[in-house]
Motif scaffolding. Structure first.
Motif, PDB file in Angstrom:
ATOM      1  N   LEU A  43      -5.000  -3.606   3.392  1.00  0.00           N
ATOM      2  CA  LEU A  43      -4.271  -4.711   3.000  1.00  0.00           C
ATOM      3  C   LEU A  43      -4.268  -5.416   1.786  1.00  0.00           C
ATOM      4  N   PRO A  45      -2.619  -8.375  -0.234  1.00  0.00           N
ATOM      5  CA  PRO A  45      -1.765  -9.756  -0.134  1.00  0.00           C
ATOM      6  C   PRO A  45      -1.186 -10.004  -1.552  1.00  0.00           C
ATOM      7  N   PHE A 153      -4.107 -11.988   7.826  1.00  0.00           N
ATOM      8  CA  PHE A 153      -5.353 -11.234   8.492  1.00  0.00           C
ATOM      9  C   PHE A 153      -4.779 -11.124   9.995  1.00  0.00           C
ATOM     10  N   ALA A 161      -9.461  -5.817   3.221  1.00  0.00           N
ATOM     11  CA  ALA A 161      -8.429  -6.608   2.157  1.00  0.00           C
ATOM     12  C   ALA A 161      -8.686  -6.363   1.023  1.00  0.00           C
TER      13      ALA A 161
END
Length: 296
Positions: A43, A45, A153, A161
């Motif tokens: 991930l 962000p 999350f 992440a």
């Protein structure tokens, strides 16, 4: 025990643009399907307005993971009144044009109403790590950051992440939250990506006029000066800070803070007798910029 499936090849990633998802239920469905196929999930962000710094995070995730999710969401709760939430650059089509070739698999682009439904009141306070430096000038900022990252999350339960080192204090805040709340995710902190002349890449660089863009180089120059002083044997934090202030003043820049801290913490280090993170925040014109450098 069988290990996770190896990341897909670059060619497979580049074959098609990322799927754009706006609904949390659809995102969870896609992640569940990829997990059933043995894929490791990464991930990244972001708030969009992507540049090479963001793409370096996507690339790091692609090297580690079979599926890379990039979230694009300009989070209102991390902006204080009078900050640049309304002006913050937004161009989803341009971002998607960069993410496809970079190897991103899915893009999660929710609305504000999706992330913060009517009546939403819960926030996350991570304590002391959020209260100094950035927290002094932006006291509500890290509660907004921690809350939205925790939401991401939960909505995109990834294995890892990826965050950039440029936001040094933010990486400490998120690490504290993950450890304190036992979040089962690996944090990967990636190096700062700079323009050829040394300016740290930031979406807010677009706000700078040509004259301000030139003056902004003083932030990195001041950090390099501190590094050079340490390499020559200077250990007095006050002397290093004074020299940085003088160099910044030559470009008519007054910093909000210069912090010399033990690397990986916000603990001041004086004398500078071990790995130190030196961080600076300043306004160049109306644009607030941050940068940092590790002195080993």
């Amino acid at each position: 025990m069988q290990g996770p499936e190896l990341p897909r090849s670059d060619a497979q990633h580049a074959m098609k643009p990322p799927e754009v998802i706006t609904a949390p239920a659809r995102l969870r469905e896609r992640i569940a399907a990829e997990r059933r196929g043995g894929q490791r999930i990464g991930l990244v962000p972001t708030m969009g307005a992507l540049h090479a710094g963001h793409l370096s995070l996507v690339d790091a995730a692609r090297q580690d993971c079979g599926v890379v999710i990039t979230s694009i969401f300009v989070n209102p709760t991390q902006f204080a009144p009078g900050e640049d939430f309304d002006q913050y650059p937004r161009n989803l089509d341009a971002d998607l044009g960069l993410l496809g070739p970079a190897g991103c698999t899915l893009v999660f682009a929710p609305s504000v109403e999706t992330m913060y439904p009517a009546g939403c009141e819960t926030t996350i306070d991570v304590g002391g790590v959020a209260r100094s430096l950035e927290g002094e000038s932006r006291p509500t900022h890290f509660a907004g950051v921690a809350t939205v990252v925790m939401k991401l999350f939960q909505l995109a339960p990834a294995d890892a992440a990826y965050f950039g080192r440029k936001d040094y204090q933010q990486t400490l805040v998120i690490d504290r939250m993950v450890r304190d709340l036992n979040v089962p995710i690996e944090l990967v902190i990636c190096p700062i990506v700079r323009e050829p002349d040394g300016l740290a890449m930031s979406s807010r660089n677009a706000y700078l006029s040509p004259e301000e863009r030139c003056r902004a180089l003083a932030l990195h120059a001041s950090l390099r000066l501190a590094e050079q002083m340490c390499s020559r044997g200077e250990r007095d934090a006050a002397a290093i800070r004074t020299a940085m202030l003088a160099l910044l003043a030559e470009s008519d820049i007054t910093p909000e803070y210069i912090a010399i801290v033990r690397d990986g913490t916000l603990e001041p280090i004086d004398p500078v007798d071990g790995p130190a993170a030196i961080a600076v925040a300043a306004r160049v014109g109306k644009t607030r910029l941050i940068d940092n450098l590790v002195v080993r």
